[in-house]
Every structure is written in C-alpha cells, then in structure tokens.
Enzyme design. Structure first.
Site, short mmCIF file in Angstrom:
data_model
loop_
_atom_site.label_atom_id
_atom_site.label_comp_id
_atom_site.label_asym_id
_atom_site.label_seq_id
_atom_site.Cartn_x
_atom_site.Cartn_y
_atom_site.Cartn_z
N ASP A 50 0.81 -1.21 0.00
CA ASP A 50 0.00 0.00 0.00
C ASP A 50 0.85 1.27 0.00
O ASP A 50 2.04 1.23 0.27
CB ASP A 50 -0.87 0.03 1.27
CG ASP A 50 -2.12 -0.80 1.12
OD1 ASP A 50 -2.41 -1.22 -0.01
OD2 ASP A 50 -2.79 -1.02 2.14
N LYS A 72 -4.23 3.13 -2.69
CA LYS A 72 -5.30 4.03 -3.10
C LYS A 72 -4.90 5.39 -2.59
O LYS A 72 -4.52 5.54 -1.43
CB LYS A 72 -6.63 3.61 -2.47
CG LYS A 72 -7.21 2.40 -3.17
CD LYS A 72 -8.35 1.84 -2.39
CE LYS A 72 -7.85 1.26 -1.12
NZ LYS A 72 -8.44 0.10 -0.60
N MET A 187 -7.56 9.42 9.28
CA MET A 187 -8.07 9.99 8.01
C MET A 187 -8.98 11.20 8.28
O MET A 187 -10.05 11.34 7.68
CB MET A 187 -8.84 8.93 7.21
CG MET A 187 -7.97 7.74 6.83
SD MET A 187 -8.86 6.39 6.06
CE MET A 187 -9.38 5.45 7.48
N1 SAH Z 1 -4.05 0.33 9.03
C1 SAH Z 1 -3.50 1.63 9.34
C2 SAH Z 1 -4.48 2.74 9.06
C3 SAH Z 1 -4.83 2.88 7.60
S1 SAH Z 1 -5.91 4.20 7.27
C4 SAH Z 1 -3.05 1.64 10.80
O1 SAH Z 1 -3.37 0.72 11.55
O2 SAH Z 1 -2.35 2.56 11.19
C5 SAH Z 1 -4.78 5.48 6.82
C6 SAH Z 1 -4.73 6.52 7.92
O3 SAH Z 1 -3.91 6.06 8.98
C7 SAH Z 1 -4.13 7.84 7.51
O4 SAH Z 1 -5.06 8.68 6.86
C8 SAH Z 1 -3.73 8.40 8.85
O5 SAH Z 1 -4.85 8.88 9.55
C9 SAH Z 1 -3.27 7.16 9.56
N2 SAH Z 1 -1.80 6.97 9.43
C10 SAH Z 1 -1.17 5.92 8.92
N3 SAH Z 1 0.17 6.09 9.02
C11 SAH Z 1 0.37 7.28 9.62
C12 SAH Z 1 1.51 8.02 10.01
N4 SAH Z 1 2.76 7.57 9.82
N5 SAH Z 1 1.33 9.22 10.61
C13 SAH Z 1 0.10 9.69 10.84
N6 SAH Z 1 -1.02 9.05 10.48
C14 SAH Z 1 -0.90 7.85 9.88
#
Ligand code: SAH
Length: 285
Positions: A50, A72, A187
């Site tokens: 991803d 995406k 998000m």
């Molecule tokens: N499965 C992922 C989340 C996926 S949805 C998890 O468990 O973390 C994607 C969202 O995750 C982004 O829009 C943001 O809100 C958050 N996110 C993922 N990586 C991030 C990072 N390094 N810093 C801040 N937000 C992050």
C-alpha cells in the site's frame, strides 16, 4: 535464503507456496515492523503493498521478489478493493508466497478484514501478522499515551472517512463526544471542519486539547498541539496534511512531559504533571 539476521529463538511460522500473509508494516519507522512480518517479507516471492509502506521496509524483500503497488490515494478508485483481493487470490493460485503488506495494522481501518474474507471464500490459506497501528504507536512517538490512569479509562478509534470518502455518516458523534474521554481519529484531515464541528456541537469543550500528528514515526514527523475550537484554523495555518492522526482529549497534555523525541533533541519538559495525576516522585519522603 539470505536473512538480515538470525531468527533463532523465534518460532517462525511456515510460509508454503500458495499462501497469503496479511502483514502490518507499522506506522512508518521500519524498526516498528514485527519480526514475524520481516520473516515473511524475506521469504515472499510476491509482495502487494500500500501507499503508506516505507521504501526501506520494501528494500528488505528477497531480491527476486516481485513488487506490486496496490495503493489508493486520496480516495481515488485507482486500485479497487475487489481487484486487490482478486489479485491476491490469483497470485496464491499461481503458487506464489504472497505478502500483502499494509501500513499500520491490517485490521485497523485497513480493509484487511475484507481481504481475509475474500481469501476464505476462495479457499486460499492465509495468516495475519498484526502491526503497530498509527493511532497507538504514532501517538507514542509524539509523546502521547492513548490511555493514562485517572484521565481516561477508555479510548475510541474513529475514521474520518466512510466507504465513499465522505465524512462518516454512521458515527454517533453525540455519543462519542460525551462517552469517550479520548478520540483517536484516522483519516481526519479532509473532513476536519465537519468532524470537529460535530464534536463541539455534541457539547465537548472548545478548550479540549487536540494533537495532530503528521507522518508519525517518520523522519519528517510533525506535531501540532491545539484545541478543539482552534484545530481547523491551526491545521490550515501550519499546513498540516495527510497522513495524520488526530487525538482529542485531556491526555494530549501529557506531551508537555513526555515528548521524548523533543527531549532527545535537547528540549526541556514543559511541565511535569499537567494532569495532576503523577505518583509521588521517587525522591519524595
Ligand atoms: N491500518 C492503518 C491505518 C490505515 S488508514 C493503521 O493501523 O495505522 C490510513 C490513515 O492512517 C491515515 O489517513 C492516517 O490517519 C493514519 N496513518 C497511517 N500512518 C500514519 C503516520 N505515519 N502518521 C500519521 N497518520 C498515519
């Protein structure tokens, strides 16, 4: 097979041909990926990854492994979820060892559940390797514990998007704003005005502390501390963007004490007990 280190002492699960592993890569810093995930990455011959997976993690793959991007971006229907699931099934049926590498944890707002469901339906063997989710580990890097005794005994993880990319319609903000002392919102940037507005409208104080953590755990991590009333204007003013995690609640004040990353750069703690909940100091009589 070439390995970055010796996995002796760890019960490395089998990874036979035709199997899929759904692996969480963690929030960014490659060191936060699990050893089990790494062991899969070293053995996979097909990796479907991803947008938020760090290049340095991908570089750990086996040199002969095939890399496919399935990200995406910004809600655009570039790779449809159904197509990704079908691709995983196709690769597995072709006898590949498939790693499906996702940011954070595959089962936290990552649609890993849907992919697992498709694999079950197709009769493809799979395994899940959890990862550190951005809403826990990312906030930890910002010096914010998602729970702190006396301030919050519950925490709620919320998404700022629904399936269509709109502000989520099924969330009862009234109930969350009242019932959950800490909200961790994934998000959230795109619909921040609606989200913060809904939490305020539900009666949460405008002075409630809020942290916005962008690129958490990465070298370019940025942290904005603000309030519920000011968050929209401050995010704009400071040019904060995605990916970002937003934390709403008193526990955000703990960053004044435990911004360990700042302290390693020479900053001083701004407070020692901002919540008035500290145990007696070790040197107290
Ligand atoms: N499965 C992922 C989340 C996926 S949805 C998890 O468990 O973390 C994607 C969202 O995750 C982004 O829009 C943001 O809100 C958050 N996110 C993922 N990586 C991030 C990072 N390094 N810093 C801040 N937000 C992050």
């Amino acid at each position: 097979m070439q390995q970055p280190f010796d996995f002796t002492g760890m019960d490395v699960p089998e990874f036979p041909a035709g199997m899929v592993w759904l692996v969480g890569a963690g929030p960014g810093d490659p060191g936060l990926m699990t050893l089990q995930g790494l062991s899969a990455l070293r053995r996979a011959d097909a990796i479907v990854y991803d947008a938020l997976v760090d290049e340095r993690i991908l570089a750990w793959r086996h040199p002969d492994a095939n890399l496919e991007y399935a990200g995406k971006r910004g809600g655009k229907p570039s790779a449809k979820q159904r197509d990704i699931s079908l691709r995983l099934i196709e690769l597995a049926r072709a006898g590949r060892r498939v790693v499906r590498l996702k940011g954070g944890d595959p089962f936290v707002f990552g649609r890993g559940g849907e992919e697992a469901q498709a694999l079950v339906r197709a009769g493809v063997a799979f395994r899940v390797t959890p990862g550190i989710s951005a809403g826990i580990g990312g906030l930890g890097y910002a010096g914010i514990p998602v729970t702190h005794r006396d301030v919050n005994q519950a925490v709620t993880f919320v998404t700022g998007h629904d399936q269509s990319g709109d502000a989520p319609s099924a969330i009862d903000w009234q109930a969350l704003a009242k019932g959950s002392p800490v909200l961790v919102i994934y998000m959230a940037i795109k619909h921040l005005p609606q989200i913060s507005g809904a939490i305020l409208a539900a009666g949460r104080d405008g002075a409630t502390p809020v942290a916005v953590v962008q690129n958490a755990t990465r070298p370019d991590m940025r942290v904005l501390e603000t309030t519920l009333a000011e968050v929209v204007a401050d995010v704009e003013r400071h040019g904060m963007g995605s990916p970002a995690i937003i934390c709403v609640g008193e526990v955000v004040r703990m960053r004044q004490v435990i911004d360990w990353a700042g302290q390693l750069e020479g900053e001083k703690p701004r407070a020692l007990d901002p919540l008035g909940s500290a145990p007696p100091a070790a040197d107290a009589s």
